[in-house]
Write a protein that holds these residues in place. Sequence first.
Motif, PDB file in Angstrom:
ATOM      1  N   GLY A 250       0.777  -1.240   0.000  1.00 56.09           N
ATOM      2  CA  GLY A 250       0.000   0.000   0.000  1.00 56.09           C
ATOM      3  C   GLY A 250       0.799   1.275   0.000  1.00 56.09           C
ATOM      4  N   LEU A 251       2.122   1.189   0.166  1.00 56.04           N
ATOM      5  CA  LEU A 251       2.993   2.367   0.175  1.00 56.04           C
ATOM      6  C   LEU A 251       3.758   2.412  -1.142  1.00 56.04           C
ATOM      7  CD1 LEU A 251       4.301   2.158   3.846  1.00 56.04           C
ATOM      8  CD2 LEU A 251       2.467   3.618   2.951  1.00 56.04           C
ATOM      9  N   LEU A 252       3.632   3.527  -1.850  1.00 59.22           N
ATOM     10  CA  LEU A 252       4.035   3.573  -3.246  1.00 59.22           C
ATOM     11  C   LEU A 252       5.161   4.560  -3.496  1.00 59.22           C
ATOM     12  CD1 LEU A 252       0.443   3.719  -4.803  1.00 59.22           C
ATOM     13  CD2 LEU A 252       1.728   1.704  -4.030  1.00 59.22           C
ATOM     14  N   GLY A 253       5.800   4.396  -4.649  1.00 58.74           N
ATOM     15  CA  GLY A 253       6.757   5.378  -5.138  1.00 58.74           C
ATOM     16  C   GLY A 253       6.068   6.669  -5.514  1.00 58.74           C
ATOM     17  N   MET A 254       6.825   7.599  -6.089  1.00 52.13           N
ATOM     18  CA  MET A 254       6.292   8.945  -6.268  1.00 52.13           C
ATOM     19  C   MET A 254       6.196   9.409  -7.716  1.00 52.13           C
ATOM     20  SD  MET A 254       7.961  10.778  -2.912  1.00 52.13           S
ATOM     21  CE  MET A 254       7.679  12.413  -3.518  1.00 52.13           C
ATOM     22  N   ASP A 275       1.893  12.744  -0.116  1.00 53.71           N
ATOM     23  CA  ASP A 275       1.023  12.880   1.048  1.00 53.71           C
ATOM     24  C   ASP A 275      -0.472  12.755   0.789  1.00 53.71           C
ATOM     25  OD1 ASP A 275       1.188  15.251  -0.387  1.00 53.71           O
ATOM     26  OD2 ASP A 275       1.881  16.476   1.291  1.00 53.71           O
ATOM     27  N   SER A 276      -1.009  13.618  -0.083  1.00 49.34           N
ATOM     28  CA  SER A 276      -2.460  13.691  -0.189  1.00 49.34           C
ATOM     29  C   SER A 276      -3.088  12.538  -0.963  1.00 49.34           C
ATOM     30  CB  SER A 276      -2.885  15.048  -0.755  1.00 49.34           C
ATOM     31  OG  SER A 276      -2.079  15.411  -1.854  1.00 49.34           O
ATOM     32  N   TYR A 277      -2.276  11.696  -1.622  1.00 46.58           N
ATOM     33  CA  TYR A 277      -2.832  10.456  -2.161  1.00 46.58           C
ATOM     34  C   TYR A 277      -3.406   9.621  -1.033  1.00 46.58           C
ATOM     35  CZ  TYR A 277      -2.802   5.488  -3.327  1.00 46.58           C
ATOM     36  OH  TYR A 277      -3.141   4.161  -3.450  1.00 46.58           O
ATOM     37  N   TYR A 278      -2.635   9.436   0.030  1.00 45.09           N
ATOM     38  CA  TYR A 278      -3.110   8.653   1.172  1.00 45.09           C
ATOM     39  C   TYR A 278      -4.282   9.355   1.858  1.00 45.09           C
ATOM     40  CZ  TYR A 278       1.389   6.451   0.301  1.00 45.09           C
ATOM     41  OH  TYR A 278       2.464   5.832  -0.308  1.00 45.09           O
ATOM     42  N   GLU A 279      -4.186  10.671   1.958  1.00 45.81           N
ATOM     43  CA  GLU A 279      -5.250  11.464   2.585  1.00 45.81           C
ATOM     44  C   GLU A 279      -6.593  11.234   1.896  1.00 45.81           C
ATOM     45  OE1 GLU A 279      -6.410  16.227   2.990  1.00 45.81           O
ATOM     46  OE2 GLU A 279      -4.441  15.618   2.235  1.00 45.81           O
ATOM     47  N   TYR A 280      -6.584  11.205   0.553  1.00 42.43           N
ATOM     48  CA  TYR A 280      -7.841  11.134  -0.184  1.00 42.43           C
ATOM     49  C   TYR A 280      -8.441   9.730  -0.218  1.00 42.43           C
ATOM     50  CZ  TYR A 280      -8.237  15.887  -2.032  1.00 42.43           C
ATOM     51  OH  TYR A 280      -8.436  17.242  -2.171  1.00 42.43           O
ATOM     52  N   TYR A 292     -16.828   3.890  -3.166  1.00 38.30           N
ATOM     53  CA  TYR A 292     -15.385   3.957  -2.917  1.00 38.30           C
ATOM     54  C   TYR A 292     -14.925   3.110  -1.726  1.00 38.30           C
ATOM     55  CZ  TYR A 292     -15.796   7.555  -6.406  1.00 38.30           C
ATOM     56  OH  TYR A 292     -16.061   8.219  -7.582  1.00 38.30           O
ATOM     57  N   ALA A 293     -15.581   1.965  -1.541  1.00 40.53           N
ATOM     58  CA  ALA A 293     -15.152   1.047  -0.481  1.00 40.53           C
ATOM     59  C   ALA A 293     -13.736   0.531  -0.731  1.00 40.53           C
ATOM     60  CB  ALA A 293     -16.130  -0.112  -0.365  1.00 40.53           C
ATOM     61  N   THR A 294     -13.356   0.349  -1.995  1.00 39.94           N
ATOM     62  CA  THR A 294     -11.996  -0.124  -2.280  1.00 39.94           C
ATOM     63  C   THR A 294     -10.944   0.909  -1.876  1.00 39.94           C
ATOM     64  OG1 THR A 294     -12.156   0.689  -4.558  1.00 39.94           O
ATOM     65  CG2 THR A 294     -12.726  -1.617  -4.171  1.00 39.94           C
ATOM     66  N   TYR A 295     -11.311   2.177  -1.850  1.00 40.38           N
ATOM     67  CA  TYR A 295     -10.381   3.215  -1.418  1.00 40.38           C
ATOM     68  C   TYR A 295     -10.135   3.104   0.085  1.00 40.38           C
ATOM     69  CZ  TYR A 295     -10.811   5.517  -5.976  1.00 40.38           C
ATOM     70  OH  TYR A 295     -10.769   5.813  -7.315  1.00 40.38           O
ATOM     71  N   ARG A 296     -11.186   2.786   0.814  1.00 35.33           N
ATOM     72  CA  ARG A 296     -11.021   2.510   2.249  1.00 35.33           C
ATOM     73  C   ARG A 296     -10.049   1.362   2.460  1.00 35.33           C
ATOM     74  NH1 ARG A 296     -15.890  -0.725   4.118  1.00 35.33           N
ATOM     75  NH2 ARG A 296     -14.774  -2.084   2.657  1.00 35.33           N
ATOM     76  N   ASP A 297     -10.218   0.309   1.698  1.00 36.64           N
ATOM     77  CA  ASP A 297      -9.344  -0.854   1.849  1.00 36.64           C
ATOM     78  C   ASP A 297      -7.890  -0.495   1.522  1.00 36.64           C
ATOM     79  OD1 ASP A 297     -11.671  -2.200   2.428  1.00 36.64           O
ATOM     80  OD2 ASP A 297     -11.862  -3.115   0.441  1.00 36.64           O
ATOM     81  N   ALA A 298      -7.702   0.346   0.489  1.00 40.08           N
ATOM     82  CA  ALA A 298      -6.342   0.771   0.143  1.00 40.08           C
ATOM     83  C   ALA A 298      -5.740   1.619   1.252  1.00 40.08           C
ATOM     84  CB  ALA A 298      -6.361   1.545  -1.171  1.00 40.08           C
ATOM     85  N   ILE A 300      -6.456   1.385   4.482  1.00 41.80           N
ATOM     86  CA  ILE A 300      -6.140   0.480   5.594  1.00 41.80           C
ATOM     87  C   ILE A 300      -4.832  -0.260   5.323  1.00 41.80           C
ATOM     88  CG2 ILE A 300      -6.875  -1.646   6.758  1.00 41.80           C
ATOM     89  CD1 ILE A 300      -9.775  -0.621   6.499  1.00 41.80           C
ATOM     90  N   THR A 301      -4.646  -0.730   4.096  1.00 37.03           N
ATOM     91  CA  THR A 301      -3.402  -1.419   3.751  1.00 37.03           C
ATOM     92  C   THR A 301      -2.202  -0.505   3.952  1.00 37.03           C
ATOM     93  OG1 THR A 301      -4.536  -2.820   2.137  1.00 37.03           O
ATOM     94  CG2 THR A 301      -2.152  -2.614   1.916  1.00 37.03           C
ATOM     95  N   ALA A 302      -2.307   0.735   3.465  1.00 31.06           N
ATOM     96  CA  ALA A 302      -1.205   1.694   3.634  1.00 31.06           C
ATOM     97  C   ALA A 302      -0.987   2.040   5.099  1.00 31.06           C
ATOM     98  CB  ALA A 302      -1.497   2.956   2.830  1.00 31.06           C
ATOM     99  N   ALA A 303      -2.057   2.177   5.849  1.00 30.18           N
ATOM    100  CA  ALA A 303      -1.948   2.523   7.260  1.00 30.18           C
ATOM    101  C   ALA A 303      -1.287   1.410   8.056  1.00 30.18           C
ATOM    102  CB  ALA A 303      -3.335   2.830   7.826  1.00 30.18           C
ATOM    103  N   GLU A 304      -1.671   0.174   7.792  1.00 30.65           N
ATOM    104  CA  GLU A 304      -1.069  -0.947   8.515  1.00 30.65           C
ATOM    105  C   GLU A 304       0.423  -1.052   8.213  1.00 30.65           C
ATOM    106  OE1 GLU A 304      -2.311  -2.929  10.786  1.00 30.65           O
ATOM    107  OE2 GLU A 304      -4.344  -2.106  10.752  1.00 30.65           O
ATOM    108  N   SER A 305       0.793  -0.830   6.952  1.00 31.22           N
ATOM    109  CA  SER A 305       2.217  -0.857   6.612  1.00 31.22           C
ATOM    110  C   SER A 305       2.965   0.294   7.270  1.00 31.22           C
ATOM    111  CB  SER A 305       2.388  -0.773   5.087  1.00 31.22           C
ATOM    112  OG  SER A 305       2.041  -1.999   4.475  1.00 31.22           O
ATOM    113  N   THR A 306       2.321   1.455   7.338  1.00 35.11           N
ATOM    114  CA  THR A 306       2.951   2.610   7.991  1.00 35.11           C
ATOM    115  C   THR A 306       3.238   2.311   9.448  1.00 35.11           C
ATOM    116  OG1 THR A 306       1.845   4.137   6.470  1.00 35.11           O
ATOM    117  CG2 THR A 306       2.659   5.043   8.554  1.00 35.11           C
ATOM    118  N   ILE A 307       2.264   1.756  10.128  1.00 35.11           N
ATOM    119  CA  ILE A 307       2.437   1.435  11.545  1.00 35.11           C
ATOM    120  C   ILE A 307       3.527   0.373  11.722  1.00 35.11           C
ATOM    121  CG2 ILE A 307       1.307   0.418  13.562  1.00 35.11           C
ATOM    122  CD1 ILE A 307      -1.327   1.676  12.517  1.00 35.11           C
TER     123      ILE A 307
END
Length: 527
Positions: A250-254, A275-280, A292-298, A300-307
């Motif tokens: 879930g964490l991507l290049g730029m 930054d604002s990709y994850y925000e949105y 946009y339920a799949t956006y929620r899932d994306a 969560i994936t990025a958030a779990e990896s961040t943590i």
Amino acid sequence: MARLHLLALIAAGLPSALTLPSNIPVKIAVEGNQKRQYTTPEDRAQAVVDTFKLSWEGYYKYAFPNDELKPVTNGFSNSSLTDVRNKWGASAVDALSTALVMGEKEIVNQIISYIPSIDFSQTSTSVSLFETTIRYLGAMISGYDFLKGPLASLADNKADVDALLTQSINLANNLSYAFDTASGVPWNNLIFSNRSNDGSDNGLATVGTLILEWVRLADLSGNSTYATLVEKAESYLLNPSPASSEPFPGLLGMNISPLTGEFQDAVGGWIGGADSYYEYLIKMYIYDPSRYATYRDAWITAAESTIQYLTSHPTSRPDLTFVAAFDGTTLRLRSQHLACFDGGNFILAGQTLGAQQYTAYGLALVDGCHETYARTATRIGPEQFRWDPSSVPDNQTSFYNASGFYITDPSYSLRPEVMESYYYAYRATSDTKYRDWAWEAFVAVNATTRVGSGYSSIKDVNVVGGGGFTDFQESFWFAEVLKYSYLIQTGEDEEWQVGGGGRDGWVFNTEAHPVKVFGGSEKRGIV
């Protein structure tokens, strides 16, 4: 109504934890030479309104309808230090939603009577699809939602309200050729005179921070094409290629090629440019959970990896929590003021999803960013900072040992992100310490950046007085800093207040323009 005349505000009787730097005056002067105690949220909110009006009056007198005020010289600019704003009146348009939530009817009408005169097809400078979307398009859509809804009484001329949607359509139509690429990933830097572009790669944030504004426009206008364009572009972010561009789930290049839709690197983080990709992701789920339920899932994936992978605690202050940047799977122990929105985004997601672990993590990030303010000479956080113990400059060793970070860019460009996260922290917890922290930050910024006819970016937050002015008042000073400073102190029952739990009725774009969330009674956009 009190008007501020000195460089600072101070709240007499605040808790000792809010001790301010010694260069800040103890009192303010107001009309009638009456002293005012800024101890209640109502008085603090009014102080922010006064600052907004002072800033607006300087801009309106010396700069309008140009993009920005140069407050030291009482001049104007049509570009920021890094991005062009195209001489379309960026500060005026960016100020609209803040004037609305503050109930400043005269200013609202000054702005909405000007917007119909903008020719969004003409500019002598290049156009940033990203910057234009979040500022101009976001502001006009927000104004339309407010003035067709709960704040309709603030508009004197209903035709000016209708023009907000018409001008949003005009602007989007002029921008839309950016998406005419082989992949559907747009170009960002556009040249309107010949409908071309500069040929450079696009970025994660600049592709991933279009969808809220363009989808809202589709829903308001009935033209689903606006949504189709940005959804196709976003699909390359939700399904990144090559696999190496996603070093953590879930964490991507730029950097992204508009020709192929492929990522060009694996460098990133919750930093400027990404930054604002994850925000949105979570904000689109708030906007419409069914689409946009799949956006929620994306998210969560990025958030779990961040943590799991990016959480970092400075060796000198293990009590602090920061989010590291990355280059592939190698962590870079660095961050920036821009990244300090992350705490607020985690808190918003935690409240929306009923997931306390995200709220708690976000609150820890807010504490870390608060320290970047609390430890400097001005009590304002720096543009960039690090906590890599192997590269602490000799002249900052003591500072690092006490603070848990050292400064790599000491400037402050009137940025809002720390104030933004305070706002979400207060909305989630009702803990008044976040109100106090926001007030402390507002006082410090007011004290240090106030100059001439407005407020200016400064050169060094770790020098008493700020180390000099750049003579530039950013448009997001109106849109973000003053809005968050106001909303954290004001009425909690207003429908546009967000982050209190469950699905909000409004969602803020990355420029802090509130957009009404999608409702089932609205048209879904038919070409």
